[in-house]
Every structure is written in structure tokens, then in C-alpha cells.
Design a protein around this motif. Structure first.
Motif, PDB file in Angstrom:
ATOM      1  N   GLN A 260       7.476   5.482 -21.641  1.00  0.00           N
ATOM      2  CA  GLN A 260       7.297   5.582 -20.191  1.00  0.00           C
ATOM      3  C   GLN A 260       8.632   5.579 -19.450  1.00  0.00           C
ATOM      4  OE1 GLN A 260       4.457   6.323 -18.840  1.00  0.00           O
ATOM      5  NE2 GLN A 260       3.441   6.179 -20.826  1.00  0.00           N
ATOM      6  N   SER A 261       9.695   5.047 -20.079  1.00  0.00           N
ATOM      7  CA  SER A 261      10.999   5.011 -19.421  1.00  0.00           C
ATOM      8  C   SER A 261      11.876   6.204 -19.787  1.00  0.00           C
ATOM      9  CB  SER A 261      11.740   3.715 -19.792  1.00  0.00           C
ATOM     10  OG  SER A 261      12.002   3.661 -21.186  1.00  0.00           O
ATOM     11  N   SER A 262      11.399   7.091 -20.662  1.00  0.00           N
ATOM     12  CA  SER A 262      12.195   8.259 -21.045  1.00  0.00           C
ATOM     13  C   SER A 262      12.325   9.209 -19.866  1.00  0.00           C
ATOM     14  CB  SER A 262      11.559   8.974 -22.245  1.00  0.00           C
ATOM     15  OG  SER A 262      10.266   9.414 -21.911  1.00  0.00           O
ATOM     16  N   ARG A 263      13.469   9.886 -19.768  1.00  0.00           N
ATOM     17  CA  ARG A 263      13.767  10.733 -18.613  1.00  0.00           C
ATOM     18  C   ARG A 263      13.629  12.222 -18.918  1.00  0.00           C
ATOM     19  NH1 ARG A 263      19.064   8.662 -15.569  1.00  0.00           N
ATOM     20  NH2 ARG A 263      18.103   9.965 -13.978  1.00  0.00           N
ATOM     21  N   SER A 264      13.389  12.573 -20.190  1.00  0.00           N
ATOM     22  CA  SER A 264      13.227  13.978 -20.544  1.00  0.00           C
ATOM     23  C   SER A 264      12.386  14.063 -21.800  1.00  0.00           C
ATOM     24  CB  SER A 264      14.593  14.647 -20.773  1.00  0.00           C
ATOM     25  OG  SER A 264      15.226  14.082 -21.905  1.00  0.00           O
ATOM     26  N   VAL A 353      -3.205  16.204 -29.201  1.00  0.00           N
ATOM     27  CA  VAL A 353      -2.655  15.283 -28.210  1.00  0.00           C
ATOM     28  C   VAL A 353      -3.213  15.678 -26.845  1.00  0.00           C
ATOM     29  CG1 VAL A 353      -0.549  14.414 -27.152  1.00  0.00           C
ATOM     30  CG2 VAL A 353      -0.588  14.923 -29.586  1.00  0.00           C
ATOM     31  N   LEU A 354      -4.067  14.809 -26.290  1.00  0.00           N
ATOM     32  CA  LEU A 354      -4.778  15.104 -25.043  1.00  0.00           C
ATOM     33  C   LEU A 354      -4.266  14.228 -23.926  1.00  0.00           C
ATOM     34  CD1 LEU A 354      -8.405  15.213 -26.499  1.00  0.00           C
ATOM     35  CD2 LEU A 354      -6.881  17.141 -26.137  1.00  0.00           C
ATOM     36  N   ALA A 355      -4.197  14.788 -22.730  1.00  0.00           N
ATOM     37  CA  ALA A 355      -3.810  14.031 -21.528  1.00  0.00           C
ATOM     38  C   ALA A 355      -4.550  14.616 -20.346  1.00  0.00           C
ATOM     39  CB  ALA A 355      -2.296  14.090 -21.309  1.00  0.00           C
ATOM     40  N   HIS A 356      -5.285  13.747 -19.630  1.00  0.00           N
ATOM     41  CA  HIS A 356      -6.049  14.160 -18.450  1.00  0.00           C
ATOM     42  C   HIS A 356      -6.997  15.310 -18.779  1.00  0.00           C
ATOM     43  CE1 HIS A 356      -3.243  11.578 -16.468  1.00  0.00           C
ATOM     44  NE2 HIS A 356      -2.220  12.386 -16.685  1.00  0.00           N
ATOM     45  N   GLY A 357      -7.623  15.250 -19.972  1.00  0.00           N
ATOM     46  CA  GLY A 357      -8.597  16.248 -20.363  1.00  0.00           C
ATOM     47  C   GLY A 357      -8.008  17.554 -20.840  1.00  0.00           C
ATOM     48  N   GLU A 358      -6.709  17.645 -20.984  1.00  0.00           N
ATOM     49  CA  GLU A 358      -6.053  18.890 -21.397  1.00  0.00           C
ATOM     50  C   GLU A 358      -5.216  18.633 -22.644  1.00  0.00           C
ATOM     51  OE1 GLU A 358      -3.087  22.340 -19.539  1.00  0.00           O
ATOM     52  OE2 GLU A 358      -3.382  20.430 -18.522  1.00  0.00           O
ATOM     53  N   THR A 359      -5.249  19.582 -23.574  1.00  0.00           N
ATOM     54  CA  THR A 359      -4.443  19.463 -24.792  1.00  0.00           C
ATOM     55  C   THR A 359      -2.990  19.806 -24.468  1.00  0.00           C
ATOM     56  OG1 THR A 359      -6.343  20.130 -26.136  1.00  0.00           O
ATOM     57  CG2 THR A 359      -4.173  20.211 -27.176  1.00  0.00           C
ATOM     58  N   VAL A 360      -2.085  18.878 -24.734  1.00  0.00           N
ATOM     59  CA  VAL A 360      -0.666  19.098 -24.443  1.00  0.00           C
ATOM     60  C   VAL A 360       0.171  19.245 -25.705  1.00  0.00           C
ATOM     61  CG1 VAL A 360      -0.799  17.897 -22.248  1.00  0.00           C
ATOM     62  CG2 VAL A 360      -0.226  16.606 -24.291  1.00  0.00           C
ATOM     63  N   GLY A 361      -0.393  18.909 -26.874  1.00  0.00           N
ATOM     64  CA  GLY A 361       0.397  19.020 -28.088  1.00  0.00           C
ATOM     65  C   GLY A 361      -0.413  18.669 -29.320  1.00  0.00           C
ATOM     66  N   LEU A 362       0.306  18.418 -30.419  1.00  0.00           N
ATOM     67  CA  LEU A 362      -0.314  18.143 -31.716  1.00  0.00           C
ATOM     68  C   LEU A 362       0.538  17.128 -32.473  1.00  0.00           C
ATOM     69  CD1 LEU A 362      -2.255  18.841 -34.128  1.00  0.00           C
ATOM     70  CD2 LEU A 362      -0.596  20.618 -34.749  1.00  0.00           C
ATOM     71  N   LEU A 363      -0.124  16.117 -33.067  1.00  0.00           N
ATOM     72  CA  LEU A 363       0.525  15.152 -33.948  1.00  0.00           C
ATOM     73  C   LEU A 363      -0.004  15.370 -35.352  1.00  0.00           C
ATOM     74  CD1 LEU A 363       2.288  12.627 -34.488  1.00  0.00           C
ATOM     75  CD2 LEU A 363       0.283  11.238 -33.926  1.00  0.00           C
ATOM     76  N   ASN A 396       3.234  12.378 -18.434  1.00  0.00           N
ATOM     77  CA  ASN A 396       4.013  11.759 -17.360  1.00  0.00           C
ATOM     78  C   ASN A 396       5.366  12.439 -17.189  1.00  0.00           C
ATOM     79  OD1 ASN A 396       2.002   9.937 -16.777  1.00  0.00           O
ATOM     80  ND2 ASN A 396       2.851   8.312 -18.036  1.00  0.00           N
ATOM     81  N   VAL A 397       6.051  12.723 -18.305  1.00  0.00           N
ATOM     82  CA  VAL A 397       7.362  13.373 -18.220  1.00  0.00           C
ATOM     83  C   VAL A 397       7.223  14.777 -17.644  1.00  0.00           C
ATOM     84  CG1 VAL A 397       9.297  14.271 -19.563  1.00  0.00           C
ATOM     85  CG2 VAL A 397       8.399  12.003 -20.055  1.00  0.00           C
ATOM     86  N   GLN A 398       6.206  15.519 -18.093  1.00  0.00           N
ATOM     87  CA  GLN A 398       6.019  16.869 -17.567  1.00  0.00           C
ATOM     88  C   GLN A 398       5.704  16.848 -16.071  1.00  0.00           C
ATOM     89  OE1 GLN A 398       2.939  18.390 -20.170  1.00  0.00           O
ATOM     90  NE2 GLN A 398       4.417  19.341 -21.548  1.00  0.00           N
ATOM     91  N   MET A 399       4.865  15.884 -15.663  1.00  0.00           N
ATOM     92  CA  MET A 399       4.538  15.781 -14.237  1.00  0.00           C
ATOM     93  C   MET A 399       5.773  15.397 -13.432  1.00  0.00           C
ATOM     94  SD  MET A 399       1.625  13.411 -12.431  1.00  0.00           S
ATOM     95  CE  MET A 399       0.394  14.133 -13.510  1.00  0.00           C
ATOM     96  N   ARG A 400       6.583  14.445 -13.982  1.00  0.00           N
ATOM     97  CA  ARG A 400       7.792  14.037 -13.280  1.00  0.00           C
ATOM     98  C   ARG A 400       8.775  15.198 -13.183  1.00  0.00           C
ATOM     99  NH1 ARG A 400       8.804   9.548 -15.991  1.00  0.00           N
ATOM    100  NH2 ARG A 400      10.325  10.411 -17.424  1.00  0.00           N
ATOM    101  N   ASP A 401       8.890  15.997 -14.257  1.00  0.00           N
ATOM    102  CA  ASP A 401       9.791  17.149 -14.228  1.00  0.00           C
ATOM    103  C   ASP A 401       9.330  18.179 -13.191  1.00  0.00           C
ATOM    104  OD1 ASP A 401      11.308  15.993 -16.164  1.00  0.00           O
ATOM    105  OD2 ASP A 401      10.514  17.205 -17.817  1.00  0.00           O
TER     106      ASP A 401
END
Length: 592
Positions: A260-264, A353-363, A396-401
Motif C-alpha cells: 500500500q505504500s509503494s509509489r509505482s 488477480v481481481l480488483a473491484h470486479g475486474e481482472t487486473v493480472g495473474l499470479l 490502488n497504484v493504477q488508480m493513483r497513477d
């Protein structure tokens, strides 16, 4: 012999009872009267660790790093970031000191300018060591933002407050310090409760073992000894499971805090790789994230010998195609994913990897060679929790960017805005002065733009501005920055370009704009020209306002000489002698 046999067993039983009584009493005394220094030491180590983390974050966030403490001055961006720290953390107050103990920034503005003349500042902190103290303070002295409607503090209650100084060093020299204040009242209660639980568990286990030992001694049976060993082994396994669970919870908490504290995204994926190698040491892993166009997933990080491709498509993964976790090796018949480089029989997991109902990646996780299937399956729940933490952090990082990009971009042309130009120019001027590197700035204005708007309308004018902005953006390379200042005014920052090269670049830009062909509806708009003013550091100014004004003055000279030309600050003759080769008209836009 008969007398000895009569008295030997009662004596043994008496000693055993006495030993059990002493053990019980000592265990309960240790629970009731916990050693206060032990709790204090645990809190001190925890606060010191947190303070070190925050010192690293502060130095990383400040534009000048440790040099900020030598100057004792902050930029506006630094102050804005520092103002948010106390609202986003358990720190309710902190200060920044110069080497002589002067406060040059504080979350309480009234502290700025004060000087710490206490002996410990020079004797301890100035010598590169932390200084820590904890004391009770009335709740009224603690900043109010800590006390919300969810707190249980009563008016007039005292709180235990930790105060810690962390030194800031640069090239082995003490250049300043950071002082943090945090409320550790609840932490003290938590540590005390944990110690009590541990002592209770240990005392219970000790009593149980002693009682079982007494049974073995009294009955001297092999069956009882075997049962005792089995029970002890089971209890050890239970304690091992509890310790493992506690470690996993702690690592997940730390992972969440760091992510959560990462900037990029780059910094985030580096943290993911390091943490996952500790949380799941027996699993190879990799993580992918969707590109902005969402047509492919880009390989972001891998760990423990894992491998990630530069990019994969969603159809290469059964987990993404099915929309849920895919476990390879769990069924009698299954198929490996196309992105798995090693097509072997080792079991693996694919977690969308899901966030807010949307797939953002894969682990992707795969068992390392030699790891049993059951042991690997047992890690699925923990891996799933890690995927959830990673997904929220990525979102969170994508939204902040996105929010940050919107705050520094001009919505019409997509170029940077005035705010970003001012910040970038200030940073480039500091670098140029420090490293003796050239810096040029171009002030650009579209000729007769108001007349153009009045004749053809604002929609056509917007198309012209977008076309000019596109030419400027395409002309930028490396650290060069194009900005729209407002209306028809633009500026271009050209680091590492001297007067001759900057003049050539300005003339080439003028040529490129002159040959723009803008289509609006069914017609081609009239030719667009620009006037350009050129100023250079340090000849025309050492401050952002001076350099921008010099470029604007040169721009006015270019307009006064007839427009559609380049003027250099400080020169009375118009433009540069250099000319750029003519270019073919470029179709920029077309509207129906």
C-alpha cells in the motif's frame, strides 16, 4: 533394608509434590507479575523498526533526499506529501531537524524555528544513534486526529507516548534528524496480553508434562511413556502450526503495508517478489499485469527460480479463460497452461488477480522440484490471500497513477500543464546548476489564434491546438518536456541543449507547424504558424520565473518582427540562421 524401603517412597512422593508446587507457583507468579522491562524492550524494538522504515520513506519521498536536511528547506511537493503522513499512519506528530537541532518542518507549525538544545541531541542523535523515550501524557496533548468515535479513551485519560529520534546521514556525515511521536498505549496492552498468554501456555504445558512425568514415575509403565511421547509430539506439532500461522499472518500484514505504500508498479512488483520468496519458499512464482490496451498481459516479476514471459495472452491461461483459480495436477485429466515454460508434471496454481470486479493480472505458482503434491496443495489458501493483497495494491497504484496523470495533464492536448512544467523546470535548474549542464526553454504562441477562433469557431480552434500539441509531443526526446500553459501558449523544456542546438530545434519546430494540414469537416483549415522565443540557463536567468520571463520576452520580439519566426533572448536580430529542411504536409485530424 526394611526401614529404608518404608521411607524411600514417601520421601520421593514428598519431593515430587514439593517440586510440582514450586513449579506451579513460579508459573503463576510469572503470569501475574510480568517483567515490565521485557514489554518495554519489545515496544522499543518495534517502534525503532517502524521509525527506521518511516525514515527511509521520508528520505525517498523528499525530492532532495538527505540534502534537504543540509539546506533546511522543503519544496511545495515535499510539504504536501509530509502533511499527509500523520493522517495515513499511526504517527500523530513528527519534526524534521537540521544538524544544529533547528526544526525546519513540523506537523505542528508552531514548532518550526525552535531549536532542540537538550544534551541527548548532540551526545546521541548527532553521533548517528537513535534516541528513544516513552512517557505518559494527558490525552489533550496528543493530536486529536488519533481519537475517533471508535476509540475508547475517556476525557482526562493519560496515554503512553513514544518519542524517537532517527539520525539522517549523508556520506558518513550527520546532516539532520527526524523525530516521530506515536501513541503506544494500545501496543503496550497487546504486548502484555501476548506475554501473559505465552506464559500461561508454557506454564500449562509445564504442569501437564510434570503431571504426566509423575504418572510415569509412579506407574513405571512403558505404555504411559509411549503415550507421553505421542502427546508431546502432538503438542509440538500444534505449537509449530500456531507459530507458522502467526508468521504467515505477520508476513501478510507486512506485505499489505509495504504494497500500500509503494509509489509505482515497478516498486510494487519488486516487493511482491521479495515477500513471496519468504511466504512461500517452496513455490516458484511469477506475476503478470494487463497492459493499458488490455490485449496482453505483461510479465512483471518472478521469484524462487520461476520464469515469466515478456507478454502472454489471456487465452494462454486456463485460469483467466475460466475466470477462477485453476489447479493443474488436481484431476485425472487436465492440461498445462501455455504460459508455463516447463511443461512437466509438477502441480501448479493460476490465480486470476481481481480488483473491484475486474481482472487486473495473474499470479502463477508451481511446486519446486522435490515438493510433495499434498504439501503444495496445503499452500493454496495462503497463496489465495497473497493474490488478494496483490490485486488490491495493483488497483490502488493504477488508480493513483491515473489521478496523478490527470492532475498534471492538459485535457485538450494531452500535454503536461503549467503546474508540471514549473516543478520540472525547478528540478532541471537545480540539476543544471549542480552538474554544470545546459538548459534551454522555448516559449511558443500560435499566431493570430483569436482571429482564427472568431472566423472558424472554437471547435476548429481546438483541433488546431491539438495538432500543434501533437507536433510538440513528437519533437520531445528523453527528458524533454512539452507543456500547454493555457490558451494558445505552449512551452518546451530542452535539457542538455546549448544555444546553437536549441535554435536549430526551435526552427525545425516552426517549420513542422507551418506544414501542418488540419482537416475540419469538408475543408482544410488555413495554414497555422507559430512564433517562438528562446532563452537559456544561466545566461538568461537562474530561477524558473526569470527564465520563463526571458523566453516570453523573446516571444514578444518574434511577434513584433512579424510572427512566424524564432527570436533568441538578448539578441536584436530575429531568429536563428539555421533552417530545417521542408516537410510534407501531415494530416493531423479529420471531422465529419
Amino acid at each position: 533394608m526394611t526401614d529404608a524401603r518404608l521411607f524411600r517412597r514417601p520421601r520421593l512422593n514428598m519431593l515430587l509434590v514439593l517440586f510440582l508446587g514450586l513449579a506451579t507457583a513460579s508459573a503463576w507468579l510469572s503470569v501475574v507479575y510480568l517483567p515490565t522491562p521485557l514489554v518495554d524492550r519489545m515496544m522499543r524494538e518495534d517502534i525503532s523498526h517502524e521509525a527506521e522504515n518511516w525514515r527511509t520513506r521520508v528520505l525517498y519521498a523528499l525530492e532532495g533526499g538527505s540534502l534537504t536536511f543540509e539546506r533546511g528547506q522543503l519544496t511545495a511537493a515535499d510539504a504536501e506529501w509530509l502533511d499527509e503522513v500523520t493522517t495515513l499512519s499511526d504517527i500523530y506528530r513528527f519534526k524534521l531537524f537540521t544538524a544544529d537541532g533547528r526544526v525546519f518542518w513540523s506537523s505542528r507549525p508552531s514548532d518550526v524555528g525552535t531549536v532542540n538544545e537538550k544534551p541527548y541531541f548532540q551526545d546521541v542523535v548527532a553521533r548517528g544513534r537513535k534516541y528513544y523515550k516513552a512517557e505518559m501524557k494527558p490525552m489533550e496533548e496528543v493530536d486529536s486526529h488519533l481519537h475517533t468515535e471508535h476509540d475508547h479513551h475517556l476525557p482526562g485519560e493519560t496515554l503512553c507516548v513514544a518519542e524517537i529520534y532517527t539520525p539522517v546521514m549523508h556520506d558518513g556525515r550527520f546532516v539532520g534528524a527526524i523525530e516521530f511521536y506515536t501513541d503506544i498505549t494500545e501496543m503496550g496492552h497487546i504486548f502484555t496480553e501476548r506475554l501473559r498468554n505465552i506464559f500461561l501456555a508454557l506454564s500449562s504445558i509445564s504442569l501437564l508434562l510434570l503431571l504426566l512425568t509423575s504418572v510415569v514415575i509412579r506407574h513405571a509403565g512403558r505404555t504411559q511413556v509411549r503415550m507421553l511421547r505421542q502427546r508431546a509430539l502432538k503438542e509440538r506439532e500444534m505449537m509449530d502450526d500456531q507459530m507458522r500461522l502467526a508468521r504467515e499472518v505477520r508476513l501478510l500484514g507486512e506485505l499489505n503495508e509495504w504494497l500500500q505504500s509503494s509509489r509505482s508498479l515497478g516498486e510494487l512488483f519488486e516487493m511482491v517478489g521479495r515477500f513471496m520468496s519468504h511466504i512461500l519458499p517452496d513455490c516458484e512464482g511469477s506475476v503478470y499485469v494487463y497492459s493499458n490496451s488490455r490485449d496482453v498481459l505483461m510479465g512483471a516479476a518472478s521469484w524462487n527460480g520461476g520464469h515469466h514471459c515478456d507478454h502472454i495472452r489471456a487465452e494462454d491461461c486456463w485460469g483467466l479463460r475460466r475466470g477462477r483459480t485453476y489447479s493443474f495436477g488436481a484431476s485425472e485429466v487436465d492440461f498445462p497452461c501455455g504460459h508455463s515454460e516447463a511443461q512437466d508434471d509438477r502441480p501448479s496454481f493460476c490465480f486470476p488477480v481481481l480488483a473491484h470486479g475486474e481482472t487486473v493480472g495473474l499470479l502463477h505458482l508451481k511446486a519446486r522440484p522435490g515438493l510433495g503434491v499434498e504439501d503444495f496443495r496445503a499452500s493454496q489458501k495462503l497463496a489465495q490471500m497473497c493474490a488478494e493483497q496483490i490485486s488490491l495494491a495493483i488497483a490502488n497504484v493504477q488508480m493513483r497513477d491515473q489521478l496523478h496523470d490527470r492532475s498534471i495533464r492538459d485535457p485538450l492536448t494531452g500535454l503536461y500543464n503549467r503546474r508540471h512544467l514549473t516543478d520540472t523546470l525547478r528540478r532541471l535548474l537545480e540539476r543544471s546548476g549542480r552538474e554544470d549542464r545546459p538548459l534551454s526553454i522555448l516559449s511558443i504562441d500560435v499566431d493570430h489564434f483569436k482571429r482564427f477562433n472568431d472566423t472558424h469557431g472554437h471547435d476548429a480552434g481546438d483541433m488546431v491546438l491539438r495538432a500543434v500539441g501533437k507536433v510538440l509531443e513528437q519533437a520531445c526526446d528523453g527528458d524533454e518536456t512539452a507543456c500547454r500553459m493555457g490558451g494558445e501558449e505552449f512551452m518546451l523544456l530542452l535539457p542538455d541543449l546549448g544555444p546553437e542546438a536549441a535554435a536549430l530545434r526551435a526552427e525545425a519546430l516552426r517549420h513542422a507547424v507551418e506544414h501542418i494540414s488540419v482537416r475540419y469537416g469538408e475543408k482544410t483549415l488555413p495554414r497555422v504558424t507559430v512564433s517562438i522565443g528562446l532563452a537559456m540557463h544561466p545566461d538568461d536567468g537562474a530561477m524558473p520565473q526569470q527564465l520563463m520571463k526571458a523566453a516570453d520576452d523573446a516571444l514578444y520580439d518574434a511577434k513584433a518582427r512579424g510572427r512566424n519566426q524564432v527570436a533568441i533572448a538578448g539578441e536584436e536580430t530575429a531568429g536563428a540562421d539555421a533552417t530545417a529542411p521542408p516537410q510534407e504536409p501531415v494530416q493531423i485530424g479529420k471531422a465529419s
